[in-house]
Structure formats: C-alpha cells, structure tokens
Write a protein that holds these residues in place. Structure first.
Motif, mmCIF file in Angstrom:
data_model
loop_
_atom_site.group_PDB
_atom_site.id
_atom_site.type_symbol
_atom_site.label_atom_id
_atom_site.label_comp_id
_atom_site.label_asym_id
_atom_site.label_seq_id
_atom_site.Cartn_x
_atom_site.Cartn_y
_atom_site.Cartn_z
ATOM 1 N N PHE A 6 0.826 -1.208 0.000
ATOM 2 C CA PHE A 6 0.000 0.000 0.000
ATOM 3 C C PHE A 6 0.859 1.257 0.000
ATOM 4 O O PHE A 6 0.501 2.260 -0.606
ATOM 5 C CB PHE A 6 -0.944 0.001 1.208
ATOM 6 N N ILE A 9 2.292 1.677 -3.662
ATOM 7 C CA ILE A 9 1.438 2.271 -4.694
ATOM 8 C C ILE A 9 0.964 3.676 -4.319
ATOM 9 O O ILE A 9 0.234 4.308 -5.074
ATOM 10 C CB ILE A 9 0.199 1.387 -4.993
ATOM 11 N N MET A 73 -0.572 -7.882 -7.197
ATOM 12 C CA MET A 73 -1.646 -6.887 -7.213
ATOM 13 C C MET A 73 -2.931 -7.447 -6.622
ATOM 14 O O MET A 73 -3.785 -6.702 -6.152
ATOM 15 C CB MET A 73 -1.903 -6.424 -8.651
ATOM 16 N N LYS A 74 -3.031 -8.758 -6.641
ATOM 17 C CA LYS A 74 -4.234 -9.392 -6.087
ATOM 18 C C LYS A 74 -4.399 -9.106 -4.599
ATOM 19 O O LYS A 74 -5.511 -9.148 -4.079
ATOM 20 C CB LYS A 74 -4.177 -10.913 -6.309
ATOM 21 N N ILE A 76 -4.092 -6.340 -3.121
ATOM 22 C CA ILE A 76 -4.915 -5.140 -2.982
ATOM 23 C C ILE A 76 -6.372 -5.508 -3.220
ATOM 24 O O ILE A 76 -7.268 -5.079 -2.495
ATOM 25 C CB ILE A 76 -4.471 -4.059 -3.977
ATOM 26 N N ASP A 77 -6.569 -6.353 -4.213
ATOM 27 C CA ASP A 77 -7.918 -6.797 -4.545
ATOM 28 C C ASP A 77 -8.554 -7.533 -3.362
ATOM 29 O O ASP A 77 -9.741 -7.340 -3.068
ATOM 30 C CB ASP A 77 -7.857 -7.716 -5.765
ATOM 31 N N TRP A 79 -7.782 -7.146 -0.182
ATOM 32 C CA TRP A 79 -8.085 -6.154 0.864
ATOM 33 C C TRP A 79 -9.378 -5.422 0.521
ATOM 34 O O TRP A 79 -10.213 -5.156 1.395
ATOM 35 C CB TRP A 79 -6.939 -5.152 0.986
ATOM 36 N N LEU A 80 -9.532 -5.126 -0.754
ATOM 37 C CA LEU A 80 -10.700 -4.369 -1.206
ATOM 38 C C LEU A 80 -11.979 -5.202 -1.120
ATOM 39 O O LEU A 80 -13.084 -4.651 -1.029
ATOM 40 C CB LEU A 80 -10.462 -3.919 -2.649
ATOM 41 N N TYR A 83 -14.733 -4.539 1.383
ATOM 42 C CA TYR A 83 -15.494 -3.308 1.155
ATOM 43 C C TYR A 83 -16.383 -3.434 -0.082
ATOM 44 O O TYR A 83 -17.456 -2.842 -0.139
ATOM 45 C CB TYR A 83 -14.543 -2.118 1.039
ATOM 46 N N ARG A 84 -15.916 -4.220 -1.037
ATOM 47 C CA ARG A 84 -16.735 -4.470 -2.218
ATOM 48 C C ARG A 84 -18.038 -5.150 -1.799
ATOM 49 O O ARG A 84 -19.119 -4.828 -2.296
ATOM 50 C CB ARG A 84 -15.974 -5.330 -3.227
ATOM 51 N N ILE A 86 -19.563 -4.734 0.928
ATOM 52 C CA ILE A 86 -20.428 -3.724 1.536
ATOM 53 C C ILE A 86 -21.155 -2.917 0.475
ATOM 54 O O ILE A 86 -22.359 -2.763 0.514
ATOM 55 C CB ILE A 86 -19.610 -2.787 2.455
ATOM 56 N N TRP A 87 -20.393 -2.409 -0.515
ATOM 57 C CA TRP A 87 -21.077 -1.544 -1.474
ATOM 58 C C TRP A 87 -22.011 -2.331 -2.392
ATOM 59 O O TRP A 87 -23.001 -1.768 -2.867
ATOM 60 C CB TRP A 87 -20.127 -0.608 -2.217
ATOM 61 N N ARG A 90 -25.202 -2.777 -0.345
ATOM 62 C CA ARG A 90 -25.968 -1.527 -0.325
ATOM 63 C C ARG A 90 -26.684 -1.325 -1.640
ATOM 64 O O ARG A 90 -27.783 -0.824 -1.695
ATOM 65 C CB ARG A 90 -25.043 -0.336 -0.042
#
Lengths: 106, 106
Positions: A6, A9, A73-74, A76-77, A79-80, A83-84, A86-87, A90
């Motif tokens: 993190f 980048i 790079m995965k 980061i994916d 970690w994301l 949150y993905r 969550i959205w 929603r």
DNA sequence: AGTTTGCGAAACCGATTAGTTGCACTTATA
DNA sequence: TATAAGTGCAACTAATCGGTTTCGCAAACT
C-alpha cells in the motif's frame, strides 16, 4: 526495511512505473525516459517495488529488465474485497427499495 | 492540501480506522480507544481521510460521528481494474493450456 | 587495452509524515 | 453558573521520503 504494498502504490510515480512495465518488461533507462527524474531516482522506486515483490528483474548482459508481478496486485484486490461486499450489498438494498416502490405503484 | 486516496490508505493506522468505521459510525474518542495513540493523532488521520472524501462526519451534540464513504473506495477498484483484466487473461491462458494438454491425452 | 554504457549504492538535502503536548471552543452536566 | 467532556487546531519534533550528485563496478564496444 519491510515494505508494504500500500505504501508502494501510494506514490504516483511508482503507479506510473507499474503501468509502464505492466505492458512490457523495461530497463531502468527506458523507464526513466518517460519521466523528468534521473535514472537513479527511478532506480530507487524500482528498489521499493522490488522490496515488496511487486516487480522482478531479469538480467540480460549489462541490462536489467523489470517486469510486473501481477499476482502481487491481487493482494490489494483481496483487501478491497471486504469493502466491495459492503457496497454491493448496499446496491442490492437499493434494488430492494426500488422494487418495493414499484410494487406499491401497482 | 489536495489529498490522494492512495496516499490515504498507505498508512496502516488509517486502514485500521477505515475498517473500524466501515462497521458503524464512531466518534474520535471511541476510535482512539482502539489504538495506543492519542485522540489528537487519530483526529489528524480523520482529517486526512476527510480531505479525500473517504469519510464524512455527522455532528450530534458535542460528539462527531464519522462514517465511511464506501463509494469512494470504488476509485481504488477502478484503478485495479486494468490489472485485474491482465491477471484474468493470464488465468484464461492457463485454462487454454490445460485444455490443450487434456485434449492431447485423448 | 582503453572507453563507453547500464546499472546500483551512498551521501546529502529539503519537504513531508506521524506522532506528541498544549490550548481554545462548544456542549452537556452538577 | 461553574465544571467536565468531546473535539479540532497549532506548534514542535524525530523519522522518513523523494529527489539529487557522485562514485564504483561489470559488460560491451572500439
């Protein structure tokens, strides 16, 4: 020093370098041609990227080709991902709401 | 100062704060209880997160509740998208390879 | 063999970072 | 109304960052 992807980048120049070598392996000189920094500055960025395994190097004579380790790079994916979820939930809640409104109109 | 979301998530403490308030709105004091830093240090992190629209605040009496703006996280996802395409295509190339081997065995 | 090229490492430097302490302000409580 | 609680802001500090210049070394060219 222990490097964090993190932090790697976080710098815009490093993101630009990542974008460059994602397309093809490049030498430090070739990379530096794309910036207004010295080759040594680019070299320092490459060291940081290498320290967190985002890139790997392949020596060819006196040249060193750097390539992106796309697998890294995965992380980061991953970690994301939390949150993905969550959205996306929603978004489906919004779908439910719209569906309820639609049904009421009937 | 103009803030960058990549710089915002570079700090591990800020990522921890994001993870905390993703679950529920929290006050600076409540957040600070989870760390060994002073409340003021947390407050500075919150300011940075707010400056790049990752969080928003809601005042309730003398308390301020901070909530995650999950929409903003999508920006990271969008940046990641170009690389996701790469690793997915490599994965499908691997699929092709495995398929070829399988067919040869027949 | 001498020179050029490509590279990393080291020393240095100004700016930024992430923490601290101290303070001022507003809101709630006694 | 005096006091306590919740907060943000300013000033300070040590460490880190991102750049530079200088250097040394190995490979390639003449």
């Amino acid at each position: 020093m222990r490097r964090d992807i993190f932090q790697a980048i976080a710098d815009p120049t490093r993101r630009a370098i990542i974008a460059l070598i994602a397309l093809q392996a490049m030498t430090p000189n070739a990379i530096a041609d794309n910036f207004n920094f010295t080759r040594q500055a680019v070299s320092k960025h490459l060291r940081i990227l290498k320290e967190c395994d985002l890139i790997k190097q392949q020596t060819k004579g006196r040249e060193i080709y750097y390539t992106l380790q796309i697998e890294k790079m995965k992380e980061i994916d991953e970690w994301l991902h939390q949150y993905r979820k969550i959205w996306e939930s929603r978004f489906s809640q919004l779908d439910d709401l719209l569906l309820t409104i639609k049904n009421k109109e009937k």
